[in-house]
Structure formats: C-alpha cells, structure tokens
Design a protein around this motif. Structure first.
Motif, PDB file in Angstrom:
ATOM      1  N   VAL A  34       0.805  -1.222   0.000  1.00 46.87           N
ATOM      2  CA  VAL A  34       0.000   0.000   0.000  1.00 46.87           C
ATOM      3  C   VAL A  34       0.837   1.270   0.000  1.00 46.87           C
ATOM      4  CG1 VAL A  34      -2.035  -1.069   1.039  1.00 46.87           C
ATOM      5  CG2 VAL A  34      -0.317  -0.013   2.527  1.00 46.87           C
ATOM      6  N   TYR A  35       2.113   1.160   0.406  1.00 42.25           N
ATOM      7  CA  TYR A  35       2.949   2.360   0.391  1.00 42.25           C
ATOM      8  C   TYR A  35       4.415   1.971   0.509  1.00 42.25           C
ATOM      9  CZ  TYR A  35       3.767   7.348   0.690  1.00 42.25           C
ATOM     10  OH  TYR A  35       4.143   8.637   0.408  1.00 42.25           O
ATOM     11  N   ARG A  36       5.248   2.781  -0.130  1.00 40.32           N
ATOM     12  CA  ARG A  36       6.695   2.567  -0.077  1.00 40.32           C
ATOM     13  C   ARG A  36       7.379   3.914   0.135  1.00 40.32           C
ATOM     14  NH1 ARG A  36      10.307  -0.509  -4.677  1.00 40.32           N
ATOM     15  NH2 ARG A  36      12.272  -0.365  -3.539  1.00 40.32           N
ATOM     16  N   LEU A  37       8.378   3.943   1.014  1.00 37.34           N
ATOM     17  CA  LEU A  37       9.097   5.173   1.291  1.00 37.34           C
ATOM     18  C   LEU A  37      10.518   4.865   1.725  1.00 37.34           C
ATOM     19  CD1 LEU A  37       8.297   6.580   4.787  1.00 37.34           C
ATOM     20  CD2 LEU A  37       7.212   4.490   3.996  1.00 37.34           C
ATOM     21  N   THR A  38      11.330   5.899   1.792  1.00 36.87           N
ATOM     22  CA  THR A  38      12.706   5.784   2.256  1.00 36.87           C
ATOM     23  C   THR A  38      12.839   6.576   3.544  1.00 36.87           C
ATOM     24  OG1 THR A  38      13.488   5.602  -0.018  1.00 36.87           O
ATOM     25  CG2 THR A  38      15.119   6.187   1.641  1.00 36.87           C
ATOM     26  N   LEU A  39      13.434   5.950   4.561  1.00 36.18           N
ATOM     27  CA  LEU A  39      13.636   6.611   5.851  1.00 36.18           C
ATOM     28  C   LEU A  39      15.100   6.530   6.263  1.00 36.18           C
ATOM     29  CD1 LEU A  39      10.632   5.255   7.951  1.00 36.18           C
ATOM     30  CD2 LEU A  39      10.917   7.553   7.050  1.00 36.18           C
ATOM     31  N   THR A  40      15.527   7.519   7.019  1.00 33.34           N
ATOM     32  CA  THR A  40      16.864   7.511   7.596  1.00 33.34           C
ATOM     33  C   THR A  40      16.709   7.299   9.096  1.00 33.34           C
ATOM     34  OG1 THR A  40      17.646   9.025   5.905  1.00 33.34           O
ATOM     35  CG2 THR A  40      18.987   8.820   7.886  1.00 33.34           C
ATOM     36  N   ALA A  41      17.387   6.278   9.617  1.00 38.94           N
ATOM     37  CA  ALA A  41      17.288   5.938  11.041  1.00 38.94           C
ATOM     38  C   ALA A  41      18.548   5.197  11.456  1.00 38.94           C
ATOM     39  CB  ALA A  41      16.054   5.073  11.286  1.00 38.94           C
ATOM     40  N   SER A  42      18.680   4.991  12.771  1.00 36.16           N
ATOM     41  CA  SER A  42      19.866   4.299  13.267  1.00 36.16           C
ATOM     42  C   SER A  42      19.666   2.788  13.404  1.00 36.16           C
ATOM     43  CB  SER A  42      20.314   4.895  14.602  1.00 36.16           C
ATOM     44  OG  SER A  42      19.264   4.851  15.530  1.00 36.16           O
ATOM     45  N   MET A  43      18.405   2.348  13.498  1.00 39.10           N
ATOM     46  CA  MET A  43      18.145   0.904  13.604  1.00 39.10           C
ATOM     47  C   MET A  43      16.676   0.614  13.280  1.00 39.10           C
ATOM     48  SD  MET A  43      18.483   0.443  17.664  1.00 39.10           S
ATOM     49  CE  MET A  43      17.813   1.638  18.773  1.00 39.10           C
ATOM     50  N   HIS A  44      16.352  -0.669  13.156  1.00 42.05           N
ATOM     51  CA  HIS A  44      15.000  -1.080  12.774  1.00 42.05           C
ATOM     52  C   HIS A  44      13.942  -0.580  13.751  1.00 42.05           C
ATOM     53  CE1 HIS A  44      16.086  -4.609   9.881  1.00 42.05           C
ATOM     54  NE2 HIS A  44      16.801  -3.525   9.643  1.00 42.05           N
ATOM     55  N   ASP A  45      14.226  -0.618  15.052  1.00 41.14           N
ATOM     56  CA  ASP A  45      13.244  -0.159  16.038  1.00 41.14           C
ATOM     57  C   ASP A  45      12.833   1.290  15.790  1.00 41.14           C
ATOM     58  OD1 ASP A  45      13.232  -2.610  17.279  1.00 41.14           O
ATOM     59  OD2 ASP A  45      14.547  -2.017  18.918  1.00 41.14           O
ATOM     60  N   GLU A  46      13.792   2.106  15.416  1.00 40.65           N
ATOM     61  CA  GLU A  46      13.496   3.504  15.125  1.00 40.65           C
ATOM     62  C   GLU A  46      12.646   3.627  13.856  1.00 40.65           C
ATOM     63  OE1 GLU A  46      15.789   7.753  14.285  1.00 40.65           O
ATOM     64  OE2 GLU A  46      16.980   6.007  14.857  1.00 40.65           O
ATOM     65  N   ILE A  78      11.494  -3.985   5.732  1.00 42.40           N
ATOM     66  CA  ILE A  78      12.645  -3.084   5.759  1.00 42.40           C
ATOM     67  C   ILE A  78      13.713  -3.717   4.877  1.00 42.40           C
ATOM     68  CG2 ILE A  78      14.433  -1.985   7.148  1.00 42.40           C
ATOM     69  CD1 ILE A  78      12.477  -2.029   9.511  1.00 42.40           C
ATOM     70  N   ASP A  79      14.016  -3.049   3.769  1.00 45.31           N
ATOM     71  CA  ASP A  79      14.973  -3.557   2.792  1.00 45.31           C
ATOM     72  C   ASP A  79      16.273  -2.773   2.918  1.00 45.31           C
ATOM     73  OD1 ASP A  79      16.378  -4.480   0.602  1.00 45.31           O
ATOM     74  OD2 ASP A  79      14.713  -4.253  -0.799  1.00 45.31           O
ATOM     75  N   GLU A  80      17.357  -3.501   3.188  1.00 48.09           N
ATOM     76  CA  GLU A  80      18.663  -2.877   3.332  1.00 48.09           C
ATOM     77  C   GLU A  80      19.583  -3.232   2.169  1.00 48.09           C
ATOM     78  OE1 GLU A  80      20.204  -2.577   7.507  1.00 48.09           O
ATOM     79  OE2 GLU A  80      18.773  -4.236   7.759  1.00 48.09           O
ATOM     80  N   GLY A  81      19.017  -3.531   1.019  1.00 47.94           N
ATOM     81  CA  GLY A  81      19.822  -3.857  -0.158  1.00 47.94           C
ATOM     82  C   GLY A  81      20.630  -5.121   0.050  1.00 47.94           C
ATOM     83  N   VAL A  82      21.945  -5.015  -0.091  1.00 44.97           N
ATOM     84  CA  VAL A  82      22.816  -6.191   0.034  1.00 44.97           C
ATOM     85  C   VAL A  82      22.820  -6.773   1.443  1.00 44.97           C
ATOM     86  CG1 VAL A  82      24.313  -5.538  -1.873  1.00 44.97           C
ATOM     87  CG2 VAL A  82      24.867  -4.773   0.423  1.00 44.97           C
TER      88      VAL A  82
END
Length: 106
Positions: A34-46, A78-82
C-alpha cells in the motif's frame, strides 16, 4: 573504544520501507503493498516507530497515501539492499519479526 561504539550505534542509514495491508482490517491473507518510502534511522526499532506514528497520525500521513491507518496484522518490510530484507508484523504486543514464508502464508 566506548566512544567508537557509541558512534557506530548512532550512525544513521537509509532504509527502503514498504507497508503491506489486507484490503480489510482483520483479514489473515491477501496482503497488498500500500505504500513505499525511504527513511533515515539508526536501527530497525526507530524505523518501525516512525512508520507507526506516520501512518496513525492524520497530520503526518503522506498526501498520496490512500490506505487505512496502520493496525494489528499489518506488515512492514525493511529492505537494506545487500544487507538483506526483514519483515515485521504488528501484533497486539508490538512488532514481531517474521519470515518471508510466514508472510506469504498469512
């Protein structure tokens, strides 16, 4: 050494985040993106905290968001690429990490 560890823990990175919901609340299968976005954070919990707040506070909803508020049963990828992908399902007791296979079956 301790200051280096603190620096590493506070390092922010970019995450590709996708929200999946069922067409109606409470359904156990039929998840759709339903939605896709890019976020900047220090870890998954954030990331999960930001996503939960963003999709449950009317003033924070993205203008192009057309789905319902986030609720129990919704899934966040949460996709982190490689580094790989991690799925989380929102449960009554909080976020639970799930496997892709579990995701497909539910």
């Amino acid at each position: 050494m301790v200051s280096l560890l603190k620096k590493v823990l506070k390092t922010k990175q970019t995450y590709d985040v996708t929200l999946f919901q069922t067409p109606r609340f409470g359904q156990g299968k039929g998840y759709e993106q339903v939605y896709r976005l890019t976020l900047t954070a220090s870890m998954h919990d954030e990331v999960l905290a930001v996503v939960y707040r963003m999709f449950n506070v009317a003033d924070l909803l993205p203008k192009d968001y057309k789905a319902r508020y986030m609720s129990t049963g919704d899934i966040v990828l949460i996709d982190e690429g490689v580094r790989g992908q991690t799925y989380y399902k929102l449960c009554s007791e909080g976020w639970k990490k799930i496997s892709r296979l579990h995701f497909i079956k539910n």
